[in-house]
Motif scaffolding. Structure first.
Motif, PDB file in Angstrom:
ATOM      1  N   PRO A   1       0.934  -0.999  -0.289  1.00 42.01           N
ATOM      2  CA  PRO A   1      -0.135   0.294  -0.281  1.00 42.01           C
ATOM      3  C   PRO A   1       0.547   1.356  -0.541  1.00 42.01           C
ATOM      4  N   ALA A   2       2.306   1.219   0.331  1.00 40.98           N
ATOM      5  CA  ALA A   2       3.019   2.149   0.413  1.00 40.98           C
ATOM      6  C   ALA A   2       3.518   3.086  -1.020  1.00 40.98           C
ATOM      7  N   ALA A   3       3.399   2.200  -1.950  1.00 48.03           N
ATOM      8  CA  ALA A   3       3.554   2.080  -3.403  1.00 48.03           C
ATOM      9  C   ALA A   3       2.046   3.152  -4.137  1.00 48.03           C
ATOM     10  N   ILE A   4       0.895   2.906  -3.508  1.00 47.89           N
ATOM     11  CA  ILE A   4      -0.351   4.251  -3.791  1.00 47.89           C
ATOM     12  C   ILE A   4       0.306   5.666  -4.019  1.00 47.89           C
ATOM     13  N   GLN A   5       0.194   6.013  -5.534  1.00 49.58           N
ATOM     14  CA  GLN A   5      -0.142   6.756  -5.597  1.00 49.58           C
ATOM     15  C   GLN A   5      -1.528   7.860  -5.551  1.00 49.58           C
ATOM     16  N   PRO A   6      -2.246   9.338  -5.769  1.00 47.24           N
ATOM     17  CA  PRO A   6      -3.323   9.440  -6.338  1.00 47.24           C
ATOM     18  C   PRO A   6      -3.857   9.418  -8.307  1.00 47.24           C
ATOM     19  N   LEU A   7      -4.799   9.295  -8.536  1.00 47.14           N
ATOM     20  CA  LEU A   7      -4.849   8.841  -9.496  1.00 47.14           C
ATOM     21  C   LEU A   7      -6.148   9.503 -10.123  1.00 47.14           C
ATOM     22  N   PRO A   8      -6.462  10.293 -11.498  1.00 49.59           N
ATOM     23  CA  PRO A   8      -7.862  10.753 -11.727  1.00 49.59           C
ATOM     24  C   PRO A   8      -8.377  10.379 -11.639  1.00 49.59           C
ATOM     25  N   ASP A   9      -9.720  11.698 -11.180  1.00 45.46           N
ATOM     26  CA  ASP A   9     -11.231  10.505 -10.250  1.00 45.46           C
ATOM     27  C   ASP A   9     -11.430   9.824 -11.207  1.00 45.46           C
ATOM     28  N   THR A  10     -11.587   8.063 -10.617  1.00 47.92           N
ATOM     29  CA  THR A  10     -12.150   7.146 -11.421  1.00 47.92           C
ATOM     30  C   THR A  10     -11.953   5.698 -10.756  1.00 47.92           C
ATOM     31  N   LYS A  11     -12.480   4.809 -11.361  1.00 49.36           N
ATOM     32  CA  LYS A  11     -12.925   3.291 -10.123  1.00 49.36           C
ATOM     33  C   LYS A  11     -11.388   2.574 -10.057  1.00 49.36           C
ATOM     34  N   VAL A  12     -10.739   3.104  -9.320  1.00 52.07           N
ATOM     35  CA  VAL A  12      -9.485   2.094  -8.955  1.00 52.07           C
ATOM     36  C   VAL A  12      -9.649   0.860  -8.652  1.00 52.07           C
ATOM     37  N   THR A  13      -8.583  -0.417  -8.148  1.00 52.73           N
ATOM     38  CA  THR A  13      -8.430  -1.097  -7.474  1.00 52.73           C
ATOM     39  C   THR A  13      -6.853  -1.803  -7.515  1.00 52.73           C
ATOM     40  N   TRP A  14      -6.579  -2.016  -6.179  1.00 52.91           N
ATOM     41  CA  TRP A  14      -4.937  -1.480  -5.903  1.00 52.91           C
ATOM     42  C   TRP A  14      -5.081  -2.971  -4.591  1.00 52.91           C
ATOM     43  N   VAL A  15      -4.671  -3.769  -6.170  1.00 55.73           N
ATOM     44  CA  VAL A  15      -4.074  -4.840  -5.334  1.00 55.73           C
ATOM     45  C   VAL A  15      -2.948  -5.057  -5.231  1.00 55.73           C
ATOM     46  N   TYR A  16      -1.728  -6.072  -4.785  1.00 51.31           N
ATOM     47  CA  TYR A  16      -0.246  -6.620  -4.106  1.00 51.31           C
ATOM     48  C   TYR A  16      -0.101  -7.717  -3.772  1.00 51.31           C
ATOM     49  N   GLY A  17       1.098  -7.487  -4.988  1.00 54.89           N
ATOM     50  CA  GLY A  17       1.991  -8.377  -5.592  1.00 54.89           C
ATOM     51  C   GLY A  17       3.173  -8.762  -6.473  1.00 54.89           C
ATOM     52  N   GLY A  18       3.703  -9.147  -7.595  1.00 58.40           N
ATOM     53  CA  GLY A  18       4.175  -8.872  -8.281  1.00 58.40           C
ATOM     54  C   GLY A  18       5.683  -8.182  -7.857  1.00 58.40           C
ATOM     55  N   ASN A  19       5.731  -7.434  -8.763  1.00 55.69           N
ATOM     56  CA  ASN A  19       6.473  -6.466  -8.916  1.00 55.69           C
ATOM     57  C   ASN A  19       8.124  -6.551  -8.495  1.00 55.69           C
ATOM     58  N   GLY A  20       8.309  -8.397  -8.350  1.00 52.43           N
ATOM     59  CA  GLY A  20       9.475  -8.594  -8.280  1.00 52.43           C
ATOM     60  C   GLY A  20       9.465  -8.881  -6.578  1.00 52.43           C
TER      61      GLY A  20
END
Length: 293
Positions: free
Chosen positions: A167-186
């Motif tokens: 979750p520390a990698a979350i950044q604000p995005l323009p207003d829309t529906k965003v689903t954040w999931v965690y894993g991968g990325n090495g």
């Protein structure tokens, strides 16, 4: 193609795992953005410890070449986060790692550093009847996702799914529906294939729809096959973009170690005049998998 000599204007930490570098300088005077939200450039880095010692390659009809007697500038590919022509600036967001040419450079980046940037190319090409889209990426695709959202007309319904390391990698995005999931990325197995199949299950009516997916290259082989072969989507209804390969240096060494005949076979796969590009890519990736690459 023009290769521009750019200068670092500002360095801005965004999260614990991503830093933004703003480039400017007289060398960017001829930089021409495509305006496409996922446009990418090749970045040419200083070859040694002197951050101002930049040996830029020369542009050729086929790309670029290093001048005779000059060191080869390490090159990596990155998407452009923003372009401000009126200010003569471009932003590039870097994912931070504990190794690698780009991550090592950005860890010490400061105003006045120099870097090479070529002319950009965009890949996002939605159909003319675009009414809705799904954007799915891992952390490396986050800058492109943000810019694509900024450029998307209000009447286009957009769903976004982003896989981050935590979750520390979350950044604000323009207003829309965003689903954040965690894993991968090495830090574990990529979930991109799972996320795509959940967002676009079999039987989805693709009228007016478009799917854009970016992230770990090897994980996207399954995604491309799913969209093209299992769902049978036309090539103009999706774009799958590989951004990075785990332990890329080792992968490149193993590729270069292949017998000449095998590498020639891989190159020849692209010469088939019958198949569309997506089908050629699937054949090429399947052969790489057979070879353990």
């Amino acid at each position: 193609m023009t290769i521009h000599r750019a200068v670092v204007a500002r360095v801005q930490p965004l999260t614990a795992t991503m830093t933004r570098v703003t480039l400017h300088g007289e060398g960017l005077a001829g930089f021409r953005t495509t305006g496409v939200g996922d446009e990418y450039v090749r970045l040419f880095f200083p070859h040694g410890p002197d951050r101002g010692d930049l040996s830029l390659p020369l542009s050729t009809d086929k790309g670029w070449e290093t001048p005779e007697g000059q060191p080869v500038a390490p090159m990596r590919t990155y998407t452009i986060r923003a372009v401000r022509p009126e200010a003569g600036e471009i932003d590039v967001d870097f994912v931070l790692h504990d190794h690698g040419v780009a991550s090592t450079w950005v860890a010490g980046a400061r105003p006045g550093d120099v870097i090479g940037v070529n002319d950009p190319t965009g890949l996002y090409r939605p159909p003319a009847d675009l009414a809705w889209q799904v954007l799915i990426a891992d952390q490396t695709g986050l800058p492109a996702v943000a810019r694509l959202l900024e450029n998307t007309p209000d009447e286009v319904a957009t769903r976004v799914v982003v896989e981050l390391p935590d979750p520390a990698a979350i950044q604000p995005l323009p207003d829309t529906k965003v689903t954040w999931v965690y894993g991968g990325n090495g830090h574990g197995a990529s979930r991109l294939a799972e996320l795509v199949s959940a967002a676009i299950p079999p039987g989805t009516d693709m009228t007016g729809g478009y799917v854009w997916v970016a992230g770990e290259t090897n994980a996207l082989r399954t995604v491309r096959r799913y969209l093209r072969k299992e769902l049978g989507l036309p090539a103009d209804r999706f774009k799958v973009v590989g951004y990075w390969i785990p332990d890329a240096d080792s992968w490149n060494e193993r590729y270069e170690a292949l017998p000449d005949a095998v590498r020639a076979e891989l190159v020849a796969l692209w010469d088939d005049p019958v198949d569309e590009l997506e089908d050629l890519t699937i054949r090429y990736e399947a052969r790489l998998s057979d070879l353990g690459l």
